[in-house]
Enzyme design. Structure first.
Site, PDB file in Angstrom:
ATOM      1  N   GLY A  39      -8.446  14.750  -2.512  1.00 25.13           N
ATOM      2  CA  GLY A  39      -8.758  13.315  -2.555  1.00 25.13           C
ATOM      3  C   GLY A  39      -7.767  12.439  -1.834  1.00 25.13           C
ATOM      4  O   GLY A  39      -6.980  12.890  -0.986  1.00 25.13           O
ATOM      5  N   GLY A 180      -0.410  -8.203   1.780  1.00 23.28           N
ATOM      6  CA  GLY A 180      -0.396  -7.727   0.396  1.00 23.28           C
ATOM      7  C   GLY A 180       0.959  -7.159   0.004  1.00 23.28           C
ATOM      8  O   GLY A 180       1.453  -6.220   0.636  1.00 23.28           O
ATOM      9  N   GLY A 185       1.706  -1.835  -0.010  1.00 22.10           N
ATOM     10  CA  GLY A 185       2.265  -2.682   1.055  1.00 22.10           C
ATOM     11  C   GLY A 185       3.784  -2.586   1.104  1.00 22.10           C
ATOM     12  O   GLY A 185       4.374  -2.490   2.179  1.00 22.10           O
ATOM     13  N   GLU A 203       1.675 -12.541   1.204  1.00 22.74           N
ATOM     14  CA  GLU A 203       1.120 -12.320  -0.137  1.00 22.74           C
ATOM     15  C   GLU A 203       0.463 -13.599  -0.646  1.00 22.74           C
ATOM     16  O   GLU A 203       1.041 -14.676  -0.554  1.00 22.74           O
ATOM     17  CB  GLU A 203       2.234 -11.852  -1.086  1.00 22.74           C
ATOM     18  CG  GLU A 203       1.910 -11.880  -2.561  1.00 22.74           C
ATOM     19  CD  GLU A 203       0.711 -11.019  -2.964  1.00 22.74           C
ATOM     20  OE1 GLU A 203       0.669  -9.833  -2.599  1.00 22.74           O
ATOM     21  OE2 GLU A 203      -0.183 -11.551  -3.655  1.00 22.74           O
ATOM     22  N   VAL A 237      -3.953 -14.426   4.859  1.00 21.60           N
ATOM     23  CA  VAL A 237      -4.353 -14.132   6.236  1.00 21.60           C
ATOM     24  C   VAL A 237      -5.838 -14.415   6.332  1.00 21.60           C
ATOM     25  O   VAL A 237      -6.635 -13.893   5.549  1.00 21.60           O
ATOM     26  CB  VAL A 237      -4.035 -12.654   6.575  1.00 21.60           C
ATOM     27  CG1 VAL A 237      -4.698 -12.249   7.882  1.00 21.60           C
ATOM     28  CG2 VAL A 237      -2.526 -12.458   6.652  1.00 21.60           C
ATOM     29  N   GLY A 272      -5.384  -3.758  -1.792  1.00 20.39           N
ATOM     30  CA  GLY A 272      -5.894  -3.076  -2.979  1.00 20.39           C
ATOM     31  C   GLY A 272      -6.950  -2.049  -2.622  1.00 20.39           C
ATOM     32  O   GLY A 272      -7.180  -1.757  -1.445  1.00 20.39           O
ATOM     33  N   ASP A 313     -10.078   6.659 -10.437  1.00 20.06           N
ATOM     34  CA  ASP A 313     -10.134   5.345  -9.792  1.00 20.06           C
ATOM     35  C   ASP A 313     -11.521   4.698  -9.871  1.00 20.06           C
ATOM     36  O   ASP A 313     -11.641   3.492  -9.695  1.00 20.06           O
ATOM     37  CB  ASP A 313      -9.773   5.472  -8.301  1.00 20.06           C
ATOM     38  CG  ASP A 313      -8.272   5.510  -8.059  1.00 20.06           C
ATOM     39  OD1 ASP A 313      -7.511   5.631  -9.040  1.00 20.06           O
ATOM     40  OD2 ASP A 313      -7.871   5.423  -6.881  1.00 20.06           O
ATOM     41  N   HIS A 322      -1.818  10.027 -11.811  1.00 16.13           N
ATOM     42  CA  HIS A 322      -1.576  10.686 -13.108  1.00 16.13           C
ATOM     43  C   HIS A 322      -2.508  10.161 -14.194  1.00 16.13           C
ATOM     44  O   HIS A 322      -2.814  10.874 -15.136  1.00 16.13           O
ATOM     45  CB  HIS A 322      -0.110  10.565 -13.531  1.00 16.13           C
ATOM     46  CG  HIS A 322       0.482   9.220 -13.277  1.00 16.13           C
ATOM     47  ND1 HIS A 322       0.883   8.810 -12.036  1.00 16.13           N
ATOM     48  CD2 HIS A 322       0.718   8.177 -14.105  1.00 16.13           C
ATOM     49  CE1 HIS A 322       1.366   7.578 -12.123  1.00 16.13           C
ATOM     50  NE2 HIS A 322       1.273   7.169 -13.366  1.00 16.13           N
ATOM     51  N   HIS A 445      26.854  13.124 -19.064  1.00 16.47           N
ATOM     52  CA  HIS A 445      27.723  12.264 -18.259  1.00 16.47           C
ATOM     53  C   HIS A 445      28.266  13.058 -17.078  1.00 16.47           C
ATOM     54  O   HIS A 445      28.622  14.226 -17.255  1.00 16.47           O
ATOM     55  CB  HIS A 445      28.901  11.770 -19.109  1.00 16.47           C
ATOM     56  CG  HIS A 445      29.885  10.956 -18.324  1.00 16.47           C
ATOM     57  ND1 HIS A 445      29.627   9.653 -17.966  1.00 16.47           N
ATOM     58  CD2 HIS A 445      31.094  11.288 -17.790  1.00 16.47           C
ATOM     59  CE1 HIS A 445      30.648   9.197 -17.259  1.00 16.47           C
ATOM     60  NE2 HIS A 445      31.554  10.161 -17.135  1.00 16.47           N
TER      61      HIS A 445
HETATM   62  C1  LIG Z   1      -1.141   5.084   0.379  1.00 15.26           C
HETATM   63  C2  LIG Z   1      -1.382   5.395  -1.081  1.00 15.26           C
HETATM   64  C3  LIG Z   1      -0.313   5.807  -1.856  1.00 15.26           C
HETATM   65  C4  LIG Z   1      -0.509   6.109  -3.185  1.00 15.26           C
HETATM   66  N1  LIG Z   1       0.571   6.509  -3.916  1.00 15.26           N
HETATM   67  C5  LIG Z   1       0.398   6.822  -5.211  1.00 15.26           C
HETATM   68  C6  LIG Z   1       1.502   7.292  -5.984  1.00 15.26           C
HETATM   69  O1  LIG Z   1       2.630   7.430  -5.483  1.00 15.26           O
HETATM   70  N2  LIG Z   1       1.296   7.591  -7.281  1.00 15.26           N
HETATM   71  C7  LIG Z   1       0.063   7.451  -7.866  1.00 15.26           C
HETATM   72  O2  LIG Z   1      -0.069   7.729  -9.066  1.00 15.26           O
HETATM   73  N3  LIG Z   1      -1.005   7.005  -7.165  1.00 15.26           N
HETATM   74  C8  LIG Z   1      -0.862   6.705  -5.852  1.00 15.26           C
HETATM   75  N4  LIG Z   1      -1.955   6.303  -5.125  1.00 15.26           N
HETATM   76  C9  LIG Z   1      -3.249   6.181  -5.812  1.00 15.26           C
HETATM   77  C10 LIG Z   1      -3.897   7.558  -5.982  1.00 15.26           C
HETATM   78  O3  LIG Z   1      -4.033   8.160  -4.719  1.00 15.26           O
HETATM   79  C11 LIG Z   1      -5.244   7.412  -6.673  1.00 15.26           C
HETATM   80  O4  LIG Z   1      -5.080   6.718  -7.883  1.00 15.26           O
HETATM   81  C12 LIG Z   1      -5.854   8.784  -6.960  1.00 15.26           C
HETATM   82  O5  LIG Z   1      -6.039   9.519  -5.776  1.00 15.26           O
HETATM   83  C13 LIG Z   1      -7.203   8.629  -7.678  1.00 15.26           C
HETATM   84  O6  LIG Z   1      -7.712   9.885  -7.940  1.00 15.26           O
HETATM   85  P1  LIG Z   1      -9.271  10.145  -8.114  1.00 15.26           P
HETATM   86  O7  LIG Z   1      -9.403  11.598  -8.410  1.00 15.26           O
HETATM   87  O8  LIG Z   1      -9.849   9.175  -9.058  1.00 15.26           O
HETATM   88  O9  LIG Z   1      -9.928   9.802  -6.690  1.00 15.26           O
HETATM   89  P2  LIG Z   1      -9.580  10.193  -5.200  1.00 15.26           P
HETATM   90  O10 LIG Z   1      -8.253  10.768  -5.057  1.00 15.26           O
HETATM   91  O11 LIG Z   1      -9.929   9.001  -4.388  1.00 15.26           O
HETATM   92  O12 LIG Z   1     -10.604  11.365  -4.872  1.00 15.26           O
HETATM   93  C14 LIG Z   1     -11.973  11.160  -4.805  1.00 15.26           C
HETATM   94  C15 LIG Z   1     -12.596  12.304  -4.025  1.00 15.26           C
HETATM   95  O13 LIG Z   1     -14.006  12.230  -4.170  1.00 15.26           O
HETATM   96  C16 LIG Z   1     -14.609  12.569  -2.926  1.00 15.26           C
HETATM   97  N5  LIG Z   1     -15.964  12.019  -2.943  1.00 15.26           N
HETATM   98  C17 LIG Z   1     -16.325  10.707  -3.014  1.00 15.26           C
HETATM   99  N6  LIG Z   1     -17.675  10.593  -3.058  1.00 15.26           N
HETATM  100  C18 LIG Z   1     -18.161  11.854  -3.001  1.00 15.26           C
HETATM  101  C19 LIG Z   1     -19.466  12.404  -3.023  1.00 15.26           C
HETATM  102  N7  LIG Z   1     -20.552  11.625  -3.127  1.00 15.26           N
HETATM  103  N8  LIG Z   1     -19.597  13.733  -2.939  1.00 15.26           N
HETATM  104  C20 LIG Z   1     -18.510  14.547  -2.844  1.00 15.26           C
HETATM  105  N9  LIG Z   1     -17.248  14.090  -2.836  1.00 15.26           N
HETATM  106  C21 LIG Z   1     -17.084  12.768  -2.924  1.00 15.26           C
HETATM  107  C22 LIG Z   1     -13.671  11.947  -1.917  1.00 15.26           C
HETATM  108  O14 LIG Z   1     -13.836  12.549  -0.632  1.00 15.26           O
HETATM  109  C23 LIG Z   1     -12.307  12.251  -2.537  1.00 15.26           C
HETATM  110  O15 LIG Z   1     -11.826  13.498  -2.110  1.00 15.26           O
HETATM  111  C24 LIG Z   1      -1.799   6.006  -3.771  1.00 15.26           C
HETATM  112  C25 LIG Z   1      -2.883   5.614  -2.985  1.00 15.26           C
HETATM  113  C26 LIG Z   1      -2.688   5.308  -1.652  1.00 15.26           C
HETATM  114  C27 LIG Z   1      -3.862   4.899  -0.827  1.00 15.26           C
END
Ligand SMILES: Cc1cc2nc3c(=O)[nH]c(=O)nc-3n(C[C@H](O)[C@H](O)[C@H](O)COP(=O)(O)OP(=O)(O)OC[C@H]3O[C@@H](n4cnc5c(N)ncnc54)[C@H](O)[C@@H]3O)c2cc1C
Length: 466
Positions: A39, A180, A185, A203, A237, A272, A313, A322, A445
């Site tokens: 993901g 942002g 950001g 921002e 912006v 976001g 998400d 997490h 320590h």
């Molecule tokens: C630049 C960046 C940095 C980040 N850093 C952090 C961090 O340091 N710590 C942290 O906790 N979070 C971080 N995040 C947020 C974190 O990546 C997300 O909260 C997390 O990935 C969410 O997990 P998820 O499993 O809900 O979805 P996702 O990781 O978004 O995975 C969803 C998956 O579903 C697949 N999918 C979607 N629709 C379909 C479909 N119809 N059929 C088949 N597959 C599909 C997608 O291809 C994807 O692989 C960051 C995000 C970004 C963008």
């Protein structure tokens, strides 16, 4: 019935859910539309951004504090293609790891876009357009989120980029404008500032890092300015003129008024993320979403349609890997007939900048709004021996405890290695600890974590070293 569970999406929510379900004896399959598993987090989020933060932080250290510690390395320089390759290798090893875990746990993986045709029926369409229909007792939607777009600003992932494009800029921009001042950001702005870009962050709100404890955000804002990042707060912006060689970014006061033009080579839109449910067939299946497009679930991750669950998400709550993982575990346990549960009061949040910010529980603003009477214990890293030895004395630990019961309600750390120290606070809070419990726990320590103990002592106004 072919499967007990089909998980759509293999981000941290989906792949963890599938593994837990398989551990519990459920016949499990996953569907992933991307070519790799993992993901957003593994491919274009947590992992690549942390690799770049790590490398760029070392670069900065080498240029600044090494000499102060008596280490001569000459003037360091950046080999950007090599840095990007290191990041890519990191991503690759992580996504391969998920593939290995699916095989190890006998989880069947289908590549293609998943669409719910009806409860118990999911269609998979592969890249060649071929479809097959899978049958299952339960479905977990774990389709995650996508980049939020800004009206009037078209992301081309070259000059106007989202976080995804910002992780693979082929050259360090001279001027980077970030839209942002949230976590993404600030993290990616920090990476490119360290690598040599002149960074301006615009921002809409009058402060950075919405949702983070105000005192922490204010002090961090000052530190980032000292590091050379320029901010335009209470500003928006409203457009980017791409016709010239340099981008002309139109910036207006948030409340409206005269616009100014800021020049940039690259604009990063980091305002976001939005839940992603495109092509999933939710309307046809009758699965309800809220007014922000998030799938509505009950405390057991059940949607309004029997046999269909959602996590990560794509549902409400902090968009964190997490949080998605823990929901994945809980949903699998619920489906297997167990009592899966996520404690939303104890979800740590980390900003992987320098210094880092890590927090768990309530902010002072939240406690005030809820009318809770609380005590504050604070300890600065400048009074911590290890932080001084490490030449990283910026920041502090702040513990908020209930004034009557002394129960810890929130812990906020601005400082070196905050990411590691917040785990102690999370465990303490999960076990309902008081600040005195932390204060009376022996801490090694000299460690940075002594600042946590001292902050706990400070709640009762009895710090030793400050
Ligand atoms: C630049 C960046 C940095 C980040 N850093 C952090 C961090 O340091 N710590 C942290 O906790 N979070 C971080 N995040 C947020 C974190 O990546 C997300 O909260 C997390 O990935 C969410 O997990 P998820 O499993 O809900 O979805 P996702 O990781 O978004 O995975 C969803 C998956 O579903 C697949 N999918 C979607 N629709 C379909 C479909 N119809 N059929 C088949 N597959 C599909 C997608 O291809 C994807 O692989 C960051 C995000 C970004 C963008």
């Amino acid at each position: 019935m072919a499967y007990d569970l089909i998980v759509i999406g293999t981000g941290p929510g989906g792949y963890v859910c599938a593994i837990r379900a398989a551990q519990l004896g459920l016949k499990t399959a996953v569907i992933e539309k991307n070519t790799t598993y993992g993901g957003t987090c593994l491919n274009v989020g947590c992992i690549p951004s942390k690799a770049m933060l790590h490398a760029s932080e070392f670069y900065e250290e080498a240029g600044h504090s090494f000499a102060q510690m008596g280490i001569k390395v000459g003037k360091p320089s950046v080999d950007l293609p090599a840095l990007l390759k290191y990041k890519e290798q990191n991503v690759e090893s992580n996504v391969k790891g998920v593939d290995f875990l699916f095989k190890k746990n006998k989880i069947e993986a289908f590549h293609g876009a998943g669409r719910i045709i009806a409860p118990g029926k999911v269609e998979v369409k592969d890249a060649d357009g071929k479809t097959q229909t899978l049958e299952t007792k339960n479905i977990v939607i774990a389709t995650g989120s996508d980049v939020a777009r800004l009206n009037g600003v078209d992301i081309d992932e070259k000059r106007i980029v989202s976080s995804t494009g910002a992780l693979e800029l082929p050259k360090v921009p001279q001027k980077l404008l970030v839209v942002g001042a949230g976590i993404i950001g600030l993290e990616l702005g920090s990476v490119w500032r360290r690598l040599g870009a002149q960074v301006t962050i615009v921002e809409f709100l009058d402060h950075i890092l919405p949702g983070i404890d105000g005192e922490v955000a204010r002090q961090f804002h000052r530190l980032l300015q000292k590091q050379g990042i320029a901010f335009k707060l209470s500003s928006k912006v409203t457009g980017v003129d791409t016709t010239a060689k340099t981008l002309n970014v139109k910036v207006e006061p948030a409340a409206g008024g005269a616009a100014e033009i800021i020049e940039a080579d690259v604009v990063l839109v980091a305002i976001g993320r939005v839940p992603f449910t495109e092509g999933l067939g939710l309307e046809a299946a009758g699965v309800k979403k809220d007014n922000r497009g998030r799938v509505i679930v009950d405390p057991h991750f059940r949607t309004n349609v029997a046999g269909i669950y959602a996590i990560g998400d794509v549902i409400a709550g902090p968009m964190l890997a997490h949080k998605a993982e823990d929901e994945g575990v809980a949903a699998a346990e619920v489906i297997a007939g167990q009592a899966g549960h996520v404690n939303y009061d104890v979800i740590p949040n980390v900003v992987y900048t320098s210094p880092e910010i890590a927090s768990v529980g309530k902010t002072e603003e939240e406690l005030k709004a809820a009318g809770v009477v609380y005590q504050v214990g604070k300890f600065p890293f400048s009074a911590n021996a290890r932080a001084r030895a490490n030449l990283s004395t910026d920041g502090f630990v702040k513990i908020l405890a209930d004034a009557k019961t002394d129960r810890v309600l929130g812990v906020h750390i601005l400082g070196p290695d905050a990411e590691a120290m917040i785990a102690e606070a999370a465990i303490a809070m999960e076990f309902g600890a008081s600040s005195e419990d932390i204060a009376r726990t022996c801490h090694a320590h000299p460690t940075l974590s002594e600042a946590v103990k001292e902050a706990a002592l400070a709640v009762a106004k009895r710090t030793i070293n400050f």
